[in-house]
Design an enzyme around this catalytic site. Structure first.
Site, PDB file in Angstrom:
ATOM      1  N   ASP A 160      -7.133  -1.400  -4.439  1.00 47.24           N
ATOM      2  CA  ASP A 160      -8.192  -1.040  -3.488  1.00 47.24           C
ATOM      3  C   ASP A 160      -9.099   0.038  -4.078  1.00 47.24           C
ATOM      4  O   ASP A 160     -10.327  -0.009  -3.915  1.00 47.24           O
ATOM      5  CB  ASP A 160      -7.584  -0.513  -2.187  1.00 47.24           C
ATOM      6  CG  ASP A 160      -6.748  -1.563  -1.465  1.00 47.24           C
ATOM      7  OD1 ASP A 160      -7.062  -2.756  -1.574  1.00 47.24           O
ATOM      8  OD2 ASP A 160      -5.782  -1.169  -0.783  1.00 47.24           O
TER       9      ASP A 160
ATOM     10  N   ASP B 247       0.850  -1.192   0.000  1.00 43.36           N
ATOM     11  CA  ASP B 247       0.000   0.000   0.000  1.00 43.36           C
ATOM     12  C   ASP B 247       0.884   1.241   0.000  1.00 43.36           C
ATOM     13  O   ASP B 247       1.979   1.231   0.575  1.00 43.36           O
ATOM     14  CB  ASP B 247      -0.909   0.018   1.235  1.00 43.36           C
ATOM     15  CG  ASP B 247      -1.919  -1.124   1.231  1.00 43.36           C
ATOM     16  OD1 ASP B 247      -2.400  -1.484   0.140  1.00 43.36           O
ATOM     17  OD2 ASP B 247      -2.221  -1.654   2.310  1.00 43.36           O
TER      18      ASP B 247
END
Length: 212
Positions: A178, A144
């Site tokens: 995401d 991320d």
């Protein structure tokens, strides 16, 4: 919308997602950060579990999570194929394509990254290191890097439970995959009637038949 066009959407999202993750993994150590704007930063973190960093406890928790993701992606793939076969609406197929691409992007991390990268603790990881990766197949961590701390400060004392505490909005760090999943779900919710027109018509027919 054809399956070919849906595939192009999936491939494009996967390319952007994986290129960004490879770049971060091979140029940042864990915790490294670049401030683009005050409210937007590139911050490298790794997610061992589900959304928001949640984990399945136990020795086999990570394996169970990755296995579940693999089963889920098969179901999403069938949903996409079936929607194209039934001439589903364009918004539905675009949304499913984005959800599939996002899920698949994170699956790549979970399945392979433990094998193809070494760890990122106090160092920049190496792609295909001679000493082997930081984990095994199906035990990779999701990369991320997108961080949007839109506001940070101390909450007013009058707020119950959290008053006076330091708070950051928006706290989660996420990735392109995401974002694709979230956008796909958002499209389905926002354009529900356009996404599922056949269901709406059939529902109306059944109600009419029930009256007569």
């Amino acid at each position: 919308m054809s399956l070919k066009k849906a595939s192009l959407i999936i491939i494009l999202i996967l390319l952007i997602d994986q290129i960004s993750k490879f770049y971060i993994k091979t140029n940042f150590a864990l915790g490294d950060e670049i401030k683009v704007f005050e409210w937007f930063r590139i911050l490298f973190v790794e997610n061992e579990g589900m959304a928001w960093g949640a984990k399945i406890p136990g020795e086999y928790g990570k394996l169970l999570l990755t296995s579940f993701r693999l089963v889920a992606i098969v179901g999403i793939a069938y949903w996409l194929w079936d929607s194209v076969r039934k001439n589903g609406s364009k918004i539905l197929i675009v949304a499913i394509s984005m959800i599939f691409a996002g899920a698949f992007g994170n699956i790549i991390d979970s399945v392979f990254y433990g094998e193809i990268f070494n760890h990122s603790y106090n160092q920049v990881a190496t792609f295909l290191p001679e000493e082997g990766g930081y984990g095994t197949l199906l035990h990779g961590k999701v990369v991320d890097m997108l961080y949007f701390p839109l506001w940070s400060g101390y909450l007013p004392e009058w707020i119950p439970f959290w008053g006076g505490q330091y708070f950051t909005f928006f706290e989660p760090v996420f990735n392109i995959a995401d974002s694709a999943i979230t956008t796909g779900v958002f499209l389905l919710l926002l354009f529900n009637k356009k996404a599922f027109p056949q269901e709406e018509k059939e529902s109306g027919k059944k109600k009419t038949e029930a009256v007569y």
